[in-house]
Design a protein around this motif. Sequence first.
Motif, PDB file in Angstrom:
ATOM      1  N   LYS A  66      63.300 123.779  35.368  1.00 31.01           N
ATOM      2  CA  LYS A  66      64.391 123.882  34.408  1.00 31.01           C
ATOM      3  C   LYS A  66      63.822 123.835  32.990  1.00 31.01           C
ATOM      4  O   LYS A  66      62.861 123.130  32.720  1.00 31.01           O
ATOM      5  CB  LYS A  66      65.378 122.724  34.579  1.00 31.01           C
ATOM      6  N   VAL A  67      64.450 124.591  32.098  1.00 34.42           N
ATOM      7  CA  VAL A  67      64.104 124.576  30.677  1.00 34.42           C
ATOM      8  C   VAL A  67      65.375 124.188  29.935  1.00 34.42           C
ATOM      9  O   VAL A  67      66.401 124.862  30.058  1.00 34.42           O
ATOM     10  CB  VAL A  67      63.587 125.953  30.209  1.00 34.42           C
ATOM     11  N   LYS A  68      65.309 123.073  29.172  1.00 36.51           N
ATOM     12  CA  LYS A  68      66.494 122.536  28.513  1.00 36.51           C
ATOM     13  C   LYS A  68      66.164 122.048  27.108  1.00 36.51           C
ATOM     14  O   LYS A  68      65.008 121.805  26.789  1.00 36.51           O
ATOM     15  CB  LYS A  68      67.038 121.323  29.280  1.00 36.51           C
ATOM     16  N   THR A  69      67.214 121.856  26.292  1.00 35.36           N
ATOM     17  CA  THR A  69      67.063 121.178  25.013  1.00 35.36           C
ATOM     18  C   THR A  69      67.306 119.685  25.256  1.00 35.36           C
ATOM     19  O   THR A  69      67.802 119.292  26.325  1.00 35.36           O
ATOM     20  CB  THR A  69      68.071 121.705  23.981  1.00 35.36           C
ATOM     21  N   TYR A  70      67.008 118.850  24.262  1.00 34.71           N
ATOM     22  CA  TYR A  70      67.135 117.410  24.447  1.00 34.71           C
ATOM     23  C   TYR A  70      68.557 116.997  24.806  1.00 34.71           C
ATOM     24  O   TYR A  70      68.766 116.166  25.681  1.00 34.71           O
ATOM     25  CB  TYR A  70      66.686 116.659  23.183  1.00 34.71           C
ATOM     26  N   ARG A  71      69.548 117.588  24.161  1.00 36.31           N
ATOM     27  CA  ARG A  71      70.937 117.163  24.407  1.00 36.31           C
ATOM     28  C   ARG A  71      71.419 117.512  25.815  1.00 36.31           C
ATOM     29  O   ARG A  71      72.418 116.974  26.281  1.00 36.31           O
ATOM     30  CB  ARG A  71      71.885 117.728  23.361  1.00 36.31           C
ATOM     31  N   GLU A  72      70.721 118.412  26.507  1.00 34.31           N
ATOM     32  CA  GLU A  72      71.095 118.798  27.868  1.00 34.31           C
ATOM     33  C   GLU A  72      70.424 117.933  28.930  1.00 34.31           C
ATOM     34  O   GLU A  72      70.749 118.059  30.108  1.00 34.31           O
ATOM     35  CB  GLU A  72      70.716 120.258  28.118  1.00 34.31           C
ATOM     36  N   LEU A  73      69.496 117.060  28.559  1.00 30.49           N
ATOM     37  CA  LEU A  73      68.745 116.274  29.534  1.00 30.49           C
ATOM     38  C   LEU A  73      69.622 115.233  30.206  1.00 30.49           C
ATOM     39  O   LEU A  73      70.499 114.629  29.589  1.00 30.49           O
ATOM     40  CB  LEU A  73      67.565 115.571  28.858  1.00 30.49           C
ATOM     41  N   ARG A  74      69.358 115.001  31.494  1.00 28.07           N
ATOM     42  CA  ARG A  74      70.008 113.937  32.255  1.00 28.07           C
ATOM     43  C   ARG A  74      69.291 112.621  31.965  1.00 28.07           C
ATOM     44  O   ARG A  74      68.204 112.594  31.403  1.00 28.07           O
ATOM     45  CB  ARG A  74      69.912 114.222  33.747  1.00 28.07           C
ATOM     46  N   VAL A  75      69.890 111.527  32.402  1.00 25.99           N
ATOM     47  CA  VAL A  75      69.311 110.203  32.173  1.00 25.99           C
ATOM     48  C   VAL A  75      67.919 110.106  32.796  1.00 25.99           C
ATOM     49  O   VAL A  75      66.979 109.639  32.148  1.00 25.99           O
ATOM     50  CB  VAL A  75      70.235 109.099  32.740  1.00 25.99           C
ATOM     51  N   ARG A  76      67.755 110.572  34.042  1.00 29.76           N
ATOM     52  CA  ARG A  76      66.449 110.504  34.708  1.00 29.76           C
ATOM     53  C   ARG A  76      65.406 111.313  33.952  1.00 29.76           C
ATOM     54  O   ARG A  76      64.235 110.960  33.923  1.00 29.76           O
ATOM     55  CB  ARG A  76      66.532 111.002  36.145  1.00 29.76           C
ATOM     56  N   GLU A  77      65.832 112.414  33.331  1.00 30.20           N
ATOM     57  CA  GLU A  77      64.912 113.250  32.573  1.00 30.20           C
ATOM     58  C   GLU A  77      64.545 112.569  31.260  1.00 30.20           C
ATOM     59  O   GLU A  77      63.387 112.566  30.859  1.00 30.20           O
ATOM     60  CB  GLU A  77      65.543 114.616  32.314  1.00 30.20           C
ATOM     61  N   ARG A  78      65.517 111.980  30.578  1.00 28.24           N
ATOM     62  CA  ARG A  78      65.240 111.274  29.317  1.00 28.24           C
ATOM     63  C   ARG A  78      64.341 110.076  29.527  1.00 28.24           C
ATOM     64  O   ARG A  78      63.546 109.733  28.664  1.00 28.24           O
ATOM     65  CB  ARG A  78      66.550 110.840  28.658  1.00 28.24           C
ATOM     66  N   GLU A  79      64.476 109.412  30.666  1.00 22.09           N
ATOM     67  CA  GLU A  79      63.630 108.262  30.980  1.00 22.09           C
ATOM     68  C   GLU A  79      62.301 108.688  31.593  1.00 22.09           C
ATOM     69  O   GLU A  79      61.511 107.861  31.992  1.00 22.09           O
ATOM     70  CB  GLU A  79      64.372 107.326  31.934  1.00 22.09           C
ATOM     71  N   ARG A  80      62.077 110.003  31.686  1.00 19.61           N
ATOM     72  CA  ARG A  80      60.836 110.598  32.193  1.00 19.61           C
ATOM     73  C   ARG A  80      60.511 110.153  33.617  1.00 19.61           C
ATOM     74  O   ARG A  80      59.363 109.887  33.964  1.00 19.61           O
ATOM     75  CB  ARG A  80      59.677 110.303  31.263  1.00 19.61           C
ATOM     76  N   ARG A  81      61.527 110.072  34.467  1.00 14.71           N
ATOM     77  CA  ARG A  81      61.320 109.750  35.884  1.00 14.71           C
ATOM     78  C   ARG A  81      60.969 110.988  36.687  1.00 14.71           C
ATOM     79  O   ARG A  81      60.663 110.888  37.862  1.00 14.71           O
ATOM     80  CB  ARG A  81      62.576 109.110  36.470  1.00 14.71           C
ATOM     81  N   VAL A  82      61.094 112.156  36.087  1.00 10.63           N
ATOM     82  CA  VAL A  82      60.715 113.414  36.729  1.00 10.63           C
ATOM     83  C   VAL A  82      59.628 114.059  35.878  1.00 10.63           C
ATOM     84  O   VAL A  82      59.558 113.831  34.670  1.00 10.63           O
ATOM     85  CB  VAL A  82      61.927 114.370  36.880  1.00 10.63           C
ATOM     86  N   PRO A  83      58.747 114.863  36.483  1.00 11.13           N
ATOM     87  CA  PRO A  83      57.690 115.517  35.705  1.00 11.13           C
ATOM     88  C   PRO A  83      58.282 116.466  34.667  1.00 11.13           C
ATOM     89  O   PRO A  83      59.167 117.266  34.976  1.00 11.13           O
ATOM     90  CB  PRO A  83      56.896 116.293  36.752  1.00 11.13           C
ATOM     91  N   MET A  84      57.807 116.331  33.404  1.00 11.10           N
ATOM     92  CA  MET A  84      58.307 117.190  32.342  1.00 11.10           C
ATOM     93  C   MET A  84      57.284 117.349  31.240  1.00 11.10           C
ATOM     94  O   MET A  84      56.394 116.519  31.086  1.00 11.10           O
ATOM     95  CB  MET A  84      59.617 116.651  31.779  1.00 11.10           C
ATOM     96  N   VAL A  85      57.425 118.447  30.489  1.00 10.88           N
ATOM     97  CA  VAL A  85      56.551 118.750  29.364  1.00 10.88           C
ATOM     98  C   VAL A  85      57.431 119.215  28.217  1.00 10.88           C
ATOM     99  O   VAL A  85      58.361 120.003  28.425  1.00 10.88           O
ATOM    100  CB  VAL A  85      55.548 119.877  29.731  1.00 10.88           C
TER     101      VAL A  85
END
Length: 59
Positions: free
Chosen positions: A13-32
């Motif tokens: 998935k490619v998203k902007t910051y405001r579209e991130l889920r809680v797990r994504e904001r807390e970096r519980r999933v791999p992201m760059v």
Amino acid sequence: MALRIRLPGGTLKVKTYRELRVRERERRVPMVKIGLMYVIWWRNHQGPSNDRSAAEPRR
């Protein structure tokens, strides 16, 4: 709007910051982060959303 690409084993998935889920904001999933965009990898079978410390039995 997020861009989603289904791949074997998960979704890229490619998203902007405001579209991130809680797990994504807390970096519980791999992201760059690339510029203002976040590239996130969601596996098809995610583990439990709780911390490992919360899943341990109390003594």
